[in-house]
Design a protein around this motif. Sequence first.
Motif, PDB file in Angstrom:
ATOM      1  N   ASP A 120       0.826  -1.212   0.000  1.00  0.00           N
ATOM      2  CA  ASP A 120       0.000   0.000   0.000  1.00  0.00           C
ATOM      3  C   ASP A 120       0.860   1.262   0.000  1.00  0.00           C
ATOM      4  O   ASP A 120       0.537   2.238  -0.682  1.00  0.00           O
ATOM      5  N   MET A 121       1.955   1.255   0.762  1.00  0.00           N
ATOM      6  CA  MET A 121       2.859   2.416   0.774  1.00  0.00           C
ATOM      7  C   MET A 121       3.473   2.645  -0.602  1.00  0.00           C
ATOM      8  O   MET A 121       3.540   3.779  -1.087  1.00  0.00           O
ATOM      9  N   ALA A 122       3.945   1.573  -1.219  1.00  0.00           N
ATOM     10  CA  ALA A 122       4.561   1.681  -2.546  1.00  0.00           C
ATOM     11  C   ALA A 122       3.542   2.186  -3.563  1.00  0.00           C
ATOM     12  O   ALA A 122       3.858   3.062  -4.383  1.00  0.00           O
ATOM     13  N   ASP A 123       2.326   1.678  -3.513  1.00  0.00           N
ATOM     14  CA  ASP A 123       1.272   2.134  -4.426  1.00  0.00           C
ATOM     15  C   ASP A 123       0.943   3.601  -4.191  1.00  0.00           C
ATOM     16  O   ASP A 123       0.786   4.365  -5.141  1.00  0.00           O
ATOM     17  N   PHE A 124       0.835   3.999  -2.939  1.00  0.00           N
ATOM     18  CA  PHE A 124       0.506   5.376  -2.604  1.00  0.00           C
ATOM     19  C   PHE A 124       1.548   6.338  -3.172  1.00  0.00           C
ATOM     20  O   PHE A 124       1.214   7.372  -3.744  1.00  0.00           O
ATOM     21  N   HIS A 125       2.826   5.991  -3.018  1.00  0.00           N
ATOM     22  CA  HIS A 125       3.912   6.868  -3.460  1.00  0.00           C
ATOM     23  C   HIS A 125       4.326   6.606  -4.915  1.00  0.00           C
ATOM     24  O   HIS A 125       5.186   7.309  -5.449  1.00  0.00           O
ATOM     25  N   ASN A 126       3.722   5.587  -5.531  1.00  0.00           N
ATOM     26  CA  ASN A 126       4.028   5.209  -6.909  1.00  0.00           C
ATOM     27  C   ASN A 126       5.523   4.912  -7.086  1.00  0.00           C
ATOM     28  O   ASN A 126       6.180   5.417  -8.005  1.00  0.00           O
ATOM     29  N   VAL A 127       6.052   4.137  -6.166  1.00  0.00           N
ATOM     30  CA  VAL A 127       7.451   3.691  -6.213  1.00  0.00           C
ATOM     31  C   VAL A 127       7.474   2.183  -5.999  1.00  0.00           C
ATOM     32  O   VAL A 127       6.489   1.581  -5.589  1.00  0.00           O
ATOM     33  N   SER A 128       8.624   1.593  -6.267  1.00  0.00           N
ATOM     34  CA  SER A 128       8.758   0.149  -6.057  1.00  0.00           C
ATOM     35  C   SER A 128       9.024  -0.149  -4.577  1.00  0.00           C
ATOM     36  O   SER A 128       9.520   0.703  -3.830  1.00  0.00           O
ATOM     37  N   ILE A 129       8.702  -1.357  -4.190  1.00  0.00           N
ATOM     38  CA  ILE A 129       9.013  -1.800  -2.830  1.00  0.00           C
ATOM     39  C   ILE A 129      10.525  -1.817  -2.632  1.00  0.00           C
ATOM     40  O   ILE A 129      11.015  -1.439  -1.563  1.00  0.00           O
ATOM     41  N   ASP A 130      11.261  -2.211  -3.659  1.00  0.00           N
ATOM     42  CA  ASP A 130      12.725  -2.189  -3.560  1.00  0.00           C
ATOM     43  C   ASP A 130      13.234  -0.786  -3.257  1.00  0.00           C
ATOM     44  O   ASP A 130      14.178  -0.625  -2.479  1.00  0.00           O
ATOM     45  N   TYR A 131      12.616   0.234  -3.831  1.00  0.00           N
ATOM     46  CA  TYR A 131      13.025   1.608  -3.535  1.00  0.00           C
ATOM     47  C   TYR A 131      12.741   1.939  -2.072  1.00  0.00           C
ATOM     48  O   TYR A 131      13.582   2.507  -1.389  1.00  0.00           O
ATOM     49  N   LEU A 132      11.560   1.574  -1.583  1.00  0.00           N
ATOM     50  CA  LEU A 132      11.216   1.845  -0.182  1.00  0.00           C
ATOM     51  C   LEU A 132      12.211   1.189   0.767  1.00  0.00           C
ATOM     52  O   LEU A 132      12.558   1.767   1.797  1.00  0.00           O
ATOM     53  N   LEU A 133      12.662   0.007   0.408  1.00  0.00           N
ATOM     54  CA  LEU A 133      13.559  -0.747   1.275  1.00  0.00           C
ATOM     55  C   LEU A 133      15.029  -0.382   1.084  1.00  0.00           C
ATOM     56  O   LEU A 133      15.894  -0.909   1.778  1.00  0.00           O
ATOM     57  N   GLY A 134      15.319   0.519   0.146  1.00  0.00           N
ATOM     58  CA  GLY A 134      16.693   0.938  -0.085  1.00  0.00           C
ATOM     59  C   GLY A 134      17.507  -0.041  -0.905  1.00  0.00           C
ATOM     60  O   GLY A 134      18.738   0.021  -0.916  1.00  0.00           O
ATOM     61  N   ARG A 135      16.831  -0.947  -1.607  1.00  0.00           N
ATOM     62  CA  ARG A 135      17.537  -1.934  -2.431  1.00  0.00           C
ATOM     63  C   ARG A 135      17.892  -1.398  -3.803  1.00  0.00           C
ATOM     64  O   ARG A 135      18.679  -1.994  -4.517  1.00  0.00           O
ATOM     65  N   THR A 136      17.300  -0.266  -4.189  1.00  0.00           N
ATOM     66  CA  THR A 136      17.599   0.390  -5.453  1.00  0.00           C
ATOM     67  C   THR A 136      17.380   1.890  -5.283  1.00  0.00           C
ATOM     68  O   THR A 136      16.634   2.308  -4.394  1.00  0.00           O
ATOM     69  N   ASP A 137      18.021   2.657  -6.125  1.00  0.00           N
ATOM     70  CA  ASP A 137      17.802   4.104  -6.128  1.00  0.00           C
ATOM     71  C   ASP A 137      16.808   4.507  -7.207  1.00  0.00           C
ATOM     72  O   ASP A 137      16.501   5.681  -7.370  1.00  0.00           O
ATOM     73  N   ASN A 138      16.312   3.530  -7.948  1.00  0.00           N
ATOM     74  CA  ASN A 138      15.349   3.778  -9.012  1.00  0.00           C
ATOM     75  C   ASN A 138      13.928   3.757  -8.451  1.00  0.00           C
ATOM     76  O   ASN A 138      13.457   2.717  -7.999  1.00  0.00           O
ATOM     77  N   LYS A 139      13.269   4.897  -8.477  1.00  0.00           N
ATOM     78  CA  LYS A 139      11.908   4.975  -7.940  1.00  0.00           C
ATOM     79  C   LYS A 139      10.891   4.286  -8.842  1.00  0.00           C
ATOM     80  O   LYS A 139       9.819   3.908  -8.375  1.00  0.00           O
ATOM     81  N   LYS A 140      11.188   4.178 -10.100  1.00  0.00           N
ATOM     82  CA  LYS A 140      10.223   3.693 -11.101  1.00  0.00           C
ATOM     83  C   LYS A 140       9.695   2.315 -10.756  1.00  0.00           C
ATOM     84  O   LYS A 140      10.438   1.412 -10.373  1.00  0.00           O
ATOM     85  N   VAL A 141       8.401   2.181 -10.946  1.00  0.00           N
ATOM     86  CA  VAL A 141       7.742   0.894 -10.749  1.00  0.00           C
ATOM     87  C   VAL A 141       7.808   0.144 -12.059  1.00  0.00           C
ATOM     88  O   VAL A 141       7.398   0.638 -13.102  1.00  0.00           O
TER      89      VAL A 141
END
Length: 71
Positions: free
Chosen positions: A48-69
């Motif tokens: 839900d957080m990733a969907d709300f911010h329109n970013v990937s879960i990997d971005y939220l977790l710091g596994r990538t610097d790419n916000k793109k879903v």
Amino acid sequence: MSFTRIRDLREDLYLTQKEIGEFLKLSRRTYAHYESGTRNIPLDVLIDMADFHNVSIDYLLGRTDNKKVNR
């Protein structure tokens, strides 16, 4: 583990912890625990957080610097 990206994304939208918590159907306190890393974030909330911010879960977790879903 501290989730600074979750905090940064929230602050970029000028939302309080209470406001984002209400969207996610969580108390402010529960959301604050997730943001500070003192509680693990359940997968459904993370999605839900990733969907709300329109970013990937990997971005939220710091596994990538790419916000793109990638869908």
